[in-house]
Scaffold this active site. Sequence first.
Site, PDB file in Angstrom:
ATOM      1  N   GLY A  46       0.810  -1.346  -0.104  1.00 47.29           N
ATOM      2  CA  GLY A  46       0.091  -0.038  -0.068  1.00 47.29           C
ATOM      3  C   GLY A  46       0.882   1.409  -0.066  1.00 47.29           C
ATOM      4  O   GLY A  46       1.859   1.213   0.976  1.00 47.29           O
ATOM      5  N   GLY A 101       1.741  12.656  -3.702  1.00 47.88           N
ATOM      6  CA  GLY A 101       2.871  13.632  -3.945  1.00 47.88           C
ATOM      7  C   GLY A 101       3.785  13.274  -5.003  1.00 47.88           C
ATOM      8  O   GLY A 101       3.804  11.986  -5.376  1.00 47.88           O
ATOM      9  N   ARG A 132      -6.534  10.144   1.206  1.00 49.40           N
ATOM     10  CA  ARG A 132      -7.657  10.466   1.959  1.00 49.40           C
ATOM     11  C   ARG A 132      -8.901  10.745   1.444  1.00 49.40           C
ATOM     12  O   ARG A 132      -8.882  11.196   0.172  1.00 49.40           O
ATOM     13  CB  ARG A 132      -6.904  11.941   2.416  1.00 49.40           C
ATOM     14  CG  ARG A 132      -5.900  11.575   3.761  1.00 49.40           C
ATOM     15  CD  ARG A 132      -5.854  13.189   4.367  1.00 49.40           C
ATOM     16  NE  ARG A 132      -4.919  13.846   3.635  1.00 49.40           N
ATOM     17  CZ  ARG A 132      -4.458  15.117   3.796  1.00 49.40           C
ATOM     18  NH1 ARG A 132      -5.004  15.395   5.002  1.00 49.40           N
ATOM     19  NH2 ARG A 132      -3.844  15.758   3.171  1.00 49.40           N
ATOM     20  N   SER A 179      -9.385  13.367  -1.519  1.00 47.91           N
ATOM     21  CA  SER A 179      -8.133  14.091  -2.031  1.00 47.91           C
ATOM     22  C   SER A 179      -8.395  14.367  -3.536  1.00 47.91           C
ATOM     23  O   SER A 179      -9.046  13.825  -4.313  1.00 47.91           O
ATOM     24  CB  SER A 179      -7.381  12.616  -2.091  1.00 47.91           C
ATOM     25  OG  SER A 179      -6.072  13.005  -2.720  1.00 47.91           O
ATOM     26  N   ASP A 197       4.367  15.654   4.786  1.00 48.26           N
ATOM     27  CA  ASP A 197       4.815  15.704   6.225  1.00 48.26           C
ATOM     28  C   ASP A 197       3.832  16.168   7.078  1.00 48.26           C
ATOM     29  O   ASP A 197       3.715  15.510   8.187  1.00 48.26           O
ATOM     30  CB  ASP A 197       5.992  16.816   6.408  1.00 48.26           C
ATOM     31  CG  ASP A 197       7.219  16.122   5.491  1.00 48.26           C
ATOM     32  OD1 ASP A 197       7.194  15.096   5.379  1.00 48.26           O
ATOM     33  OD2 ASP A 197       8.083  17.119   5.160  1.00 48.26           O
ATOM     34  N   ALA A 198       3.158  17.031   6.847  1.00 46.30           N
ATOM     35  CA  ALA A 198       2.147  17.744   7.889  1.00 46.30           C
ATOM     36  C   ALA A 198       0.865  16.610   8.200  1.00 46.30           C
ATOM     37  O   ALA A 198       0.284  16.289   9.178  1.00 46.30           O
ATOM     38  CB  ALA A 198       1.406  18.917   7.316  1.00 46.30           C
ATOM     39  N   LYS A 255      17.540   9.464  -3.478  1.00 42.36           N
ATOM     40  CA  LYS A 255      18.432  10.559  -3.231  1.00 42.36           C
ATOM     41  C   LYS A 255      18.167  11.510  -4.311  1.00 42.36           C
ATOM     42  O   LYS A 255      19.170  12.059  -5.092  1.00 42.36           O
ATOM     43  CB  LYS A 255      19.935  10.537  -3.050  1.00 42.36           C
ATOM     44  CG  LYS A 255      20.361   9.653  -1.990  1.00 42.36           C
ATOM     45  CD  LYS A 255      20.131  10.049  -0.599  1.00 42.36           C
ATOM     46  CE  LYS A 255      18.866   9.645   0.084  1.00 42.36           C
ATOM     47  NZ  LYS A 255      18.827  10.413   1.314  1.00 42.36           N
ATOM     48  N   ASP A 265      19.400  14.388   5.369  1.00 44.20           N
ATOM     49  CA  ASP A 265      18.242  14.884   4.476  1.00 44.20           C
ATOM     50  C   ASP A 265      17.562  16.394   4.856  1.00 44.20           C
ATOM     51  O   ASP A 265      17.802  16.966   3.804  1.00 44.20           O
ATOM     52  CB  ASP A 265      17.069  13.847   4.473  1.00 44.20           C
ATOM     53  CG  ASP A 265      16.071  14.148   3.608  1.00 44.20           C
ATOM     54  OD1 ASP A 265      16.212  14.466   2.365  1.00 44.20           O
ATOM     55  OD2 ASP A 265      14.687  14.204   3.713  1.00 44.20           O
ATOM     56  N   GLU A 312      18.880  19.677   2.382  1.00 45.91           N
ATOM     57  CA  GLU A 312      18.193  20.530   1.478  1.00 45.91           C
ATOM     58  C   GLU A 312      18.092  22.052   1.748  1.00 45.91           C
ATOM     59  O   GLU A 312      17.823  22.976   1.087  1.00 45.91           O
ATOM     60  CB  GLU A 312      16.592  19.735   1.475  1.00 45.91           C
ATOM     61  CG  GLU A 312      15.816  19.989   2.764  1.00 45.91           C
ATOM     62  CD  GLU A 312      14.784  18.921   2.876  1.00 45.91           C
ATOM     63  OE1 GLU A 312      14.751  17.797   2.239  1.00 45.91           O
ATOM     64  OE2 GLU A 312      14.118  19.186   4.008  1.00 45.91           O
ATOM     65  N   SER A 338       9.595  18.297  -0.994  1.00 44.70           N
ATOM     66  CA  SER A 338       8.657  18.298   0.297  1.00 44.70           C
ATOM     67  C   SER A 338       8.412  19.566   0.642  1.00 44.70           C
ATOM     68  O   SER A 338       9.297  20.466   0.500  1.00 44.70           O
ATOM     69  CB  SER A 338       9.207  17.205   1.082  1.00 44.70           C
ATOM     70  OG  SER A 338      10.116  17.675   1.961  1.00 44.70           O
TER      71      SER A 338
END
Lengths: 489, 489
Positions: free
Chosen positions: B47, B52, B78, B81, B118-119, B168, B231, B235, B427
């Site tokens: 899954g 994104g 979601r 979405s 992330d949120a 990467k 990471d 960035e 991101s």
Amino acid sequence: MTSTTYTSRVFPLETMDVPGGTETVLRGGRHLFPLLPRAFAGVRRIGVLGWGPQGRAQARNLRDSLTGSGITVTVGLRPGSASVADARAHGFTEEDGTLGDWLTVAAGSDLVVLLLADAALAAHHQEIFAALRPGAVIGLSHGFLLGHLRATGDDFPAGHGVIAVCPKGMGDSVRRLYEQGAEVNGAGINSSFAVHADPDGRGTDLGLGWSVALGSPYTFRTTLESEYRSDIVGERAILLGAVHGIVESLYGRYRLAGDDAPTAYERSCENITGPIARTISRSGLRAVREGLDAAGREVFDRAYTATYGPARELVAEIYDEVADGTELRSVILAERRLGTRPMSRIGGSPMWAAGERVRARRDGRTLPVEPFTAAVFAATMTAQIDEFAERGHPWSEIVNESVIEAVDSLLPYMHARDVAYMVDNCSRTARLGARRWGPRFQAAYEQIAYPAAELPADQALLTAFAAHPVHQALAAAAKLRPSVDISVA
Amino acid sequence: MTSTTYTSRVFPLETMDVPGGTETVLRGGRHLFPLLPRAFAGVRRIGVLGWGPQGRAQARNLRDSLTGSGITVTVGLRPGSASVADARAHGFTEEDGTLGDWLTVAAGSDLVVLLLADAALAAHHQEIFAALRPGAVIGLSHGFLLGHLRATGDDFPAGHGVIAVCPKGMGDSVRRLYEQGAEVNGAGINSSFAVHADPDGRGTDLGLGWSVALGSPYTFRTTLESEYRSDIVGERAILLGAVHGIVESLYGRYRLAGDDAPTAYERSCENITGPIARTISRSGLRAVREGLDAAGREVFDRAYTATYGPARELVAEIYDEVADGTELRSVILAERRLGTRPMSRIGGSPMWAAGERVRARRDGRTLPVEPFTAAVFAATMTAQIDEFAERGHPWSEIVNESVIEAVDSLLPYMHARDVAYMVDNCSRTARLGARRWGPRFQAAYEQIAYPAAELPADQALLTAFAAHPVHQALAAAAKLRPSVDISVA
């Protein structure tokens, strides 16, 4: 955030009209010095810990104002402190008991004023708390320690009064204006005061007395939390960080438009520290636009509306980080790095070499206000004012932390030398914060605001500026302004 | 930080020589696809939650690589979405059971790959954890969730494997290179993998299989903590934030020196995304200096030594804030503001308009490497490499997070369009971080590094650069480089 109405058993208070209400304030002056013994009732000895810019200024002002009162001001320094010689040179000596080890001084004082560097305060406050005699009052000059105690899940020791008197200007100016005002009854730096813990009811008069003794032209009330937030945010925004970003970005803009280096300096930095600061100080924020001709206003309006949004976003971001404690954690991390890496240098970019040439050729002539420069400065100032108002700060705090401290205390230092002379005379928390946030403002101006200044002005923002309640608050504060301008060598 | 030596029951591993030792790596390729069913033993359904850039790329690569294996890849979104239509357009449908509600998909999968924003991950991970079937393995593609769980005093659910495969490069390049490599056995983006929890011993082969299925040319081992730090720091530094600061500051410098706008763009941004990136990608970091003539080397040497110190200080500051968790708190505060204030625009400064003109006039000719530009870029890259080495990261992680991801995955996007096309395809944590730190680099270059570039070069820094262990590590990684360059439309 707090009631700004209160009473005093010692001093005659005044009511100041501010937008939406009134604030109780105390107009200072040397004529109040005879009341100081009553305000300091129960205090025989004031211990000032630390000899940084604030400690150095406050210890001297307190001593001078309390001469003949029977109250002794003693300076307490860490063992091996490099400041011992300078404190002695200013008349604090071990021989007469006015200079000593900080913990001994803390133990022997009725009011213990904590003016150590922030890092030292963070590291050693518990030892100092443990040394206090019963009933001794803890005095602060900004809210840093409150932020630190919250971050570490700690608190002030029970049973002790905790008050703050926070001059709205750097320590050096607290002393300088006090000296300049010796003949004219009360030039100095406005101060806020806060009574954070008051077990015996002496807090208000003690705070007012301390402020009067520093020479504050007027004193207003806040809370330690509100003081902490506005202080730490303000120095990162319009007071230090943002204004650094403004002058760097404008200098580059004028240079690229074809100005030679001194001219670009005059149109950016010199314009802000000179005619713009003077106009705001004497006639208020709106006056910088009103003094322009039609063509100037057209430039002002486009630059103002292009700048306000990006500046407001940054002030809101800073406010969030300060209120959350994140900013303080960053400061603590930065302090740790200072052990191996010195703080980065500011004031080394080409514009400051141009500034040297400009200062050398100053000839008394008055530069005209540069409309674009004035707009960027005024928009950023208004953005901070609006953010503070939205977050519930009292108006006296808003205008002092956003306007008066800038034009009457800080910018004169940048005018006298350079950005480093202004920023690096402030606390380490301020110096680190200006370095963190100044570049954010600079990039926002260059990359977002200035390109947008080509577009037509936003009339709604201009109407809001014209009718802004801050003008009323500034006019009220101006009635309490000292009669002397600071003179920085 | 971790042993980079390990064994596989499924894949033939190789030993890569790195400074001071070896790392065990897996060279990827389509010839390994027949081994995937063994690597995924026990997994019938994967899954992929989120659509994104990473979710979109990984779901498609995994499905294509696992065709015929009997393993189904299902996308979970979601309710409501906005990505449903795009997922359907790429062949994931409710009808055949490869598209569904995220919690339902989580509950029905043996490997649940969390590629939500992330949120969303911060807000909903507990619901997802609660939905997992016994024995299901949690898959991550960066360490953000680890940082968040630590910040909130929480942990991954006991009894479940937790593995990470972290390409990467941005998601879009993960898919693009996979497609480009369809004919040539294995072009793609290198990945690290980490086995954070491994209750049944399947973690290593599952991670390696996942990475092979994504098309990774080579896969190296790290820990989730080490991945998280490198990471998030990378960035903010050379990958996105610092390189933005570099090109803005250099463009202004060249303009002020008299270049017209397109020339200044060619000497700054175009130079980095063109000849400098190409040289580093093909011949290593040292080659950018070696290709210069004597006069060019003289310029390079002064600019390199002037830049290294200020850049290193900033990377160290970022690293402290990331390791402490402060940076993540700032991201969470910024996410909250996004509800009322959109993220600031990047790519609106005058240089990007010039870039448009430069791209329109590209004619196949090769620009020469600009020595000053190359030096600023190489010095910042080396500063990040040194900070990572000092903090104990494995060499494969260092060179991928500091060099290979920059030149082979990200800079081609800025070359194709502008800084926003590169940054805003990453991101939200990366996008916010680049906006926070880019201006710090820009100011440090303009105010500290460039004025110092007038001084003689520091020979010790140049000797360290010439003899730097990173050159060995890059040469070893180059042997595993895919044969195809990314082509960005």
